[in-house]
Design an enzyme around this catalytic site. Structure first.
Site, mmCIF file in Angstrom:
data_model
loop_
_atom_site.group_PDB
_atom_site.id
_atom_site.type_symbol
_atom_site.label_atom_id
_atom_site.label_comp_id
_atom_site.label_asym_id
_atom_site.label_seq_id
_atom_site.Cartn_x
_atom_site.Cartn_y
_atom_site.Cartn_z
ATOM 1 N N SER A 9 -47.600 25.029 -1.923
ATOM 2 C CA SER A 9 -47.675 25.581 -3.374
ATOM 3 C C SER A 9 -47.634 27.200 -3.104
ATOM 4 O O SER A 9 -48.796 27.477 -2.491
ATOM 5 C CB SER A 9 -48.620 25.204 -4.278
ATOM 6 O OG SER A 9 -48.792 26.251 -5.335
ATOM 7 N N HIS A 34 -42.910 25.133 -3.410
ATOM 8 C CA HIS A 34 -43.417 24.833 -4.795
ATOM 9 C C HIS A 34 -43.709 26.197 -5.515
ATOM 10 O O HIS A 34 -44.666 26.714 -4.847
ATOM 11 C CB HIS A 34 -44.391 23.737 -4.874
ATOM 12 C CG HIS A 34 -44.822 23.430 -6.035
ATOM 13 N ND1 HIS A 34 -44.224 22.559 -6.958
ATOM 14 C CD2 HIS A 34 -45.975 23.911 -7.069
ATOM 15 C CE1 HIS A 34 -44.842 22.433 -8.000
ATOM 16 N NE2 HIS A 34 -45.877 23.068 -8.250
ATOM 17 N N ASP A 36 -45.394 27.850 -8.720
ATOM 18 C CA ASP A 36 -46.237 27.666 -10.174
ATOM 19 C C ASP A 36 -45.877 28.875 -11.038
ATOM 20 O O ASP A 36 -46.219 30.023 -10.553
ATOM 21 C CB ASP A 36 -47.490 27.574 -9.719
ATOM 22 C CG ASP A 36 -47.934 26.362 -9.181
ATOM 23 O OD1 ASP A 36 -47.620 25.285 -9.612
ATOM 24 O OD2 ASP A 36 -48.412 26.273 -8.131
ATOM 25 N N MET A 38 -46.615 30.218 -14.484
ATOM 26 C CA MET A 38 -47.686 30.349 -15.584
ATOM 27 C C MET A 38 -47.524 31.374 -16.457
ATOM 28 O O MET A 38 -47.252 32.564 -16.139
ATOM 29 C CB MET A 38 -48.971 30.347 -15.200
ATOM 30 C CG MET A 38 -49.524 29.401 -13.941
ATOM 31 S SD MET A 38 -51.058 29.189 -13.142
ATOM 32 C CE MET A 38 -50.841 28.087 -11.923
ATOM 33 N N HIS A 68 -42.354 24.753 -11.366
ATOM 34 C CA HIS A 68 -43.255 23.986 -12.010
ATOM 35 C C HIS A 68 -43.570 24.842 -13.011
ATOM 36 O O HIS A 68 -44.124 25.940 -13.068
ATOM 37 C CB HIS A 68 -44.496 23.505 -11.409
ATOM 38 C CG HIS A 68 -45.314 22.833 -12.360
ATOM 39 N ND1 HIS A 68 -46.904 22.549 -11.941
ATOM 40 C CD2 HIS A 68 -45.339 22.437 -13.452
ATOM 41 C CE1 HIS A 68 -47.265 22.006 -13.150
ATOM 42 N NE2 HIS A 68 -46.549 21.855 -13.712
ATOM 43 N N MET A 70 -45.530 25.953 -16.125
ATOM 44 C CA MET A 70 -46.695 25.608 -17.098
ATOM 45 C C MET A 70 -46.426 26.831 -18.081
ATOM 46 O O MET A 70 -47.115 27.983 -18.263
ATOM 47 C CB MET A 70 -47.851 25.790 -16.209
ATOM 48 C CG MET A 70 -47.886 24.744 -15.259
ATOM 49 S SD MET A 70 -49.277 25.060 -14.110
ATOM 50 C CE MET A 70 -48.345 25.520 -12.834
ATOM 51 N N MET A 139 -50.382 15.552 -12.448
ATOM 52 C CA MET A 139 -51.470 16.605 -12.120
ATOM 53 C C MET A 139 -52.732 16.124 -11.863
ATOM 54 O O MET A 139 -53.456 15.325 -12.807
ATOM 55 C CB MET A 139 -51.498 17.560 -13.422
ATOM 56 C CG MET A 139 -50.283 18.467 -13.668
ATOM 57 S SD MET A 139 -49.795 19.626 -12.409
ATOM 58 C CE MET A 139 -51.213 20.568 -12.083
ATOM 59 N N ASP A 177 -50.026 16.958 -7.743
ATOM 60 C CA ASP A 177 -50.288 18.499 -7.432
ATOM 61 C C ASP A 177 -51.666 18.300 -8.169
ATOM 62 O O ASP A 177 -52.303 18.226 -9.071
ATOM 63 C CB ASP A 177 -49.259 19.303 -8.375
ATOM 64 C CG ASP A 177 -49.313 20.826 -8.187
ATOM 65 O OD1 ASP A 177 -50.560 21.205 -7.422
ATOM 66 O OD2 ASP A 177 -48.687 21.458 -8.834
#
Length: 227
Positions: A9, A34, A36, A38, A68, A70, A139, A177
């Site tokens: 990540s 990966h 992330d 947000m 991913h 979020m 998660m 994750d």
């Protein structure tokens, strides 16, 4: 049995040298990256957008990039990240008003589609979209921040999802994750995961190849035990 995949990540990488960090971790043996995403709305943190994914591609990164989301809503970002070079896009069912439509949108734009399930999110939505799923992400921490500790109850959830995938007959990856490290990756694999997202355990180690090799060794022992 699918080959195990390790996906570092980038949330835990040095953002001032993100291109070099991505290169280094891939050269150290990672299978994919990966990313992330947000939005300070669905989760209480703000990270990166499609321009960062695009910048990695322009830097020369050829490996798969697993995005991913979020975020809430998700559909606009699905399109933007697909255009920016994502290969996998995963979102949370709570963040879409029409889960089936959002999964179809990901595949329409040539990416593999996934659903991410928070620690307390039930599994019932999976059975209605099995034919549109390439990935289920469990998660094992509450999303929003890196460096959190693995929630042990996630192991039970992993086992349940592995059983569901096997019974569905679909070709679906099972990723985990949150708090994944050398000390617990074997236990996570034994529960049924085949894709492992790890941030601080890799990027906070002085030697990326050493820690990835340690993870591979643990996974090889589990694979041998299962065969």
């Amino acid at each position: 049995m699918k080959p195990y995949l390790i996906a570092p990540s980038l949330l835990s990488a040095n953002f001032a040298q993100l291109g070099a960090e991505a290169e280094s971790v891939l050269q150290a043996g990672a299978d994919m990256l990966h990313l992330d995403v947000m939005d300070n709305h669905y989760v209480p943190n703000l990270t990166v957008g499609p321009l960062v994914c695009e910048a990695l591609r322009k830097h020369g990164i050829k490996a798969p990039i697993d995005v991913h989301l979020m975020t809430k809503p998700v559909d606009r970002l699905i399109v933007d990240f697909a255009h920016a070079g994502a290969t996998h896009i995963t979102f949370h069912p709570e963040a879409s008003d029409h889960i089936d439509r959002s999964l179809a949108l990901i595949r329409k734009h040539g990416c593999k589609a996934g659903l991410a399930l928070n620690p307390a999110t039930p599994l019932h939505c999976l059975e209605y979209v099995a034919d549109k799923l390439d990935l289920v992400l469990i998660m094992s921490v509450n999303p929003g921040f890196g460096g959190q500790s693995f929630i042990p109850a996630a192991l039970t959830k992993i086992r349940h999802v592995r059983q569901w995938i096997n019974e569905s007959g679909q070709d679906i990856r099972l990723a985990v994750d949150g708090g994944v490290k050398t000390e617990n990756i074997a236990q996570i694999a034994e529960a049924g995961a085949d894709m492992f997202i790890s941030g601080s355990a890799i990027f906070h180690h002085p030697n990326y190849q050493e820690v990835i090799n340690m993870m591979r060794q643990q996974l090889a022992e589990i694979r041998h035990a299962k065969t």
